[in-house]
Every structure is written in structure tokens, then in C-alpha cells.
Design a protein around this motif. Structure first.
Motif, short mmCIF file in Angstrom:
data_model
loop_
_atom_site.label_atom_id
_atom_site.label_comp_id
_atom_site.label_asym_id
_atom_site.label_seq_id
_atom_site.Cartn_x
_atom_site.Cartn_y
_atom_site.Cartn_z
N ALA A 185 0.83 -1.20 0.00
CA ALA A 185 0.00 0.00 0.00
C ALA A 185 0.86 1.26 0.00
N ILE A 186 1.93 1.24 0.77
CA ILE A 186 2.83 2.40 0.81
C ILE A 186 3.48 2.60 -0.56
N ALA A 187 3.98 1.52 -1.14
CA ALA A 187 4.62 1.61 -2.46
C ALA A 187 3.63 2.12 -3.50
N SER A 188 2.41 1.64 -3.43
CA SER A 188 1.38 2.08 -4.37
C SER A 188 1.07 3.56 -4.19
N MET A 189 1.00 4.02 -2.95
CA MET A 189 0.72 5.44 -2.69
C MET A 189 1.86 6.31 -3.19
N ILE A 190 3.07 5.85 -3.02
CA ILE A 190 4.23 6.63 -3.49
C ILE A 190 4.18 6.75 -5.02
N ARG A 191 3.90 5.62 -5.69
CA ARG A 191 3.85 5.60 -7.15
C ARG A 191 2.70 6.45 -7.69
N LYS A 192 1.59 6.42 -6.99
CA LYS A 192 0.37 7.03 -7.50
C LYS A 192 -0.05 8.26 -6.71
N LEU A 193 0.89 8.96 -6.17
CA LEU A 193 0.57 10.11 -5.33
C LEU A 193 -0.34 11.10 -6.04
N GLY A 194 -0.22 11.16 -7.35
CA GLY A 194 -1.05 12.08 -8.11
C GLY A 194 -2.43 11.54 -8.39
N ASP A 195 -2.74 10.32 -7.94
CA ASP A 195 -4.04 9.71 -8.21
C ASP A 195 -5.16 10.41 -7.46
N SER A 196 -6.34 9.93 -7.70
CA SER A 196 -7.53 10.51 -7.10
C SER A 196 -7.54 10.33 -5.58
N VAL A 197 -8.35 11.13 -4.96
CA VAL A 197 -8.52 11.05 -3.51
C VAL A 197 -9.04 9.67 -3.13
N SER A 213 -8.44 4.57 -0.39
CA SER A 213 -8.46 3.11 -0.42
C SER A 213 -7.16 2.53 0.13
N ASN A 214 -6.04 3.10 -0.29
CA ASN A 214 -4.75 2.61 0.19
C ASN A 214 -4.58 2.86 1.69
N LEU A 215 -5.04 4.00 2.16
CA LEU A 215 -4.95 4.29 3.59
C LEU A 215 -5.84 3.33 4.40
N THR A 216 -6.98 2.99 3.85
CA THR A 216 -7.86 2.02 4.51
C THR A 216 -7.19 0.66 4.59
N ARG A 217 -6.53 0.24 3.52
CA ARG A 217 -5.80 -1.04 3.52
C ARG A 217 -4.68 -1.01 4.56
N LEU A 218 -3.98 0.13 4.68
CA LEU A 218 -2.93 0.26 5.68
C LEU A 218 -3.50 0.13 7.10
N GLU A 219 -4.62 0.78 7.32
CA GLU A 219 -5.25 0.73 8.63
C GLU A 219 -5.70 -0.69 8.97
N THR A 220 -6.28 -1.39 8.00
CA THR A 220 -6.72 -2.77 8.21
C THR A 220 -5.53 -3.68 8.51
N ALA A 221 -4.44 -3.52 7.76
CA ALA A 221 -3.25 -4.34 8.01
C ALA A 221 -2.68 -4.08 9.40
N ALA A 222 -2.67 -2.83 9.81
CA ALA A 222 -2.18 -2.50 11.16
C ALA A 222 -3.10 -3.12 12.21
#
Length: 168
Positions: free
Chosen positions: A20-32, A37-46
């Protein structure tokens, strides 16, 4: 064995966090929505890692005899129904309606055991297969039976299924 299990259990949620972190770094310019979605996956994994750690703490307490037991009257079918409704999103578990079966026990400890059985039945059963839970009384005990189809490759060794930290 304990450390091996802990390492094995933590690898999956850590991998999710890293992806999720790698995806967020790559797609920082993506939609909110993508970032959310990536932040939610991070929270679930934690959260998953916290659950694993809490389970390890509880096991340690049981092993050392330092876990307090608070007995009260508990309706076992009601506890199982509650757990099944919370975990069985695909309605795979068949649990016939039961009369009340009340026993004197620690409800929280019973929930830990039953939750583990429900989660394992869902996790290790053949995809889309039904899982049957049956309950009956035998003398002064409530007997609970879980039946599910397991892929032959994932079939556990029956003598070891209830050994602590055993994995098929």
C-alpha cells in the motif's frame, strides 16, 4: 515454534502495508479515492497485526496462569450466532436454530476459542463450500462440532490440529 508462528502471522499484514505504501508513493497524483483506499488497507493491516499481537499476549497469559477467569451464565448458541453473523459475510455457515444452552463459564475466553474455530473454518474450507456447526448437550457439557470440506493438500494432521501453534 512460537516465534516461527508469530513471524509467519505478521508477514502477511506487513506485506500489505508495504504494498500500500509503495502504491501510494507511485500514484501520489491519483484521485482522492485511490489514496483513501490505500490508507484504509494500511489501517486494516495494522489492525490485523494488533490482533495477532493481542492473541500472543493472551496465549502467554494462559500459559503462565495469569489470565483472570470471570465465570457467569453464558448462552453458548447465542454467542456462536453472534460470531457467525459478524464473520460469515457469504452465508457459508449453516447453524440450525438451537434452544438455549446456558453454562457457567468465562464468556470472553469462550468467544476467543469459538472465534478462532469460526475463522479457521472459513479460512481453510474449500472456497464456496458450506460449513456446518452443530451443538448438543452430553451429560453436563455442551458439545460443539464444526464440519467443513478441506482441500486434500491443506488437510491438517488430525492428531495435531489442537496443538498450540500447529499449522497444516
Amino acid at each position: 515454534a512460537f516465534i516461527a508462528l508469530l513471524i509467519h502471522e505478521l508477514k502477511s499484514p506487513i506485506a500489505v502495508v508495504k504494498l500500500a505504501i509503495a502504491s501510494m508513493i507511485r500514484k501520489l497524483g491519483d484521485s482522492v479515492e485511490t489514496v483513501q483506499s490505500n490508507l484504509t488497507r494500511l489501517e486494516t493491516a495494522a489492525d490485523d497485526m494488533n490482533v495477532i499481537i493481542e492473541r500472543c499476549i493472551e496465549v502467554q497469559k494462559v500459559d503462565t496462569g495469569s489470565i483472570p477467569v470471570y465465570k457467569k451464565l453464558v448462552d453458548i448458541p447465542k454467542v456462536i450466532w453472534t460470531l457467525v453473523r459478524a464473520k460469515d459475510r457469504d452465508s457459508r455457515i449453516e447453524l440450525p436454530k438451537q434452544d438455549s444452552m446456558v453454562i457457567q463459564t468465562d464468556e470472553d475466553l469462550v468467544k476467543v476459542v469459538l472465534l478462532n474455530l469460526v475463522e479457521n473454518a472459513l479460512k481453510y474450507a474449500v472456497a464456496d463450500s458450506k460449513i456446518q456447526i452443530t451443538l448438543w448437550t452430553q451429560e453436563k457439557y455442551v458439545v460443539i462440532s464444526f464440519q467443513n470440506q478441506v482441500d486434500e493438500l491443506a488437510m491438517p494432521i488430525q492428531d495435531k490440529v489442537f496443538q498450540k501453534f500447529y499449522r497444516a
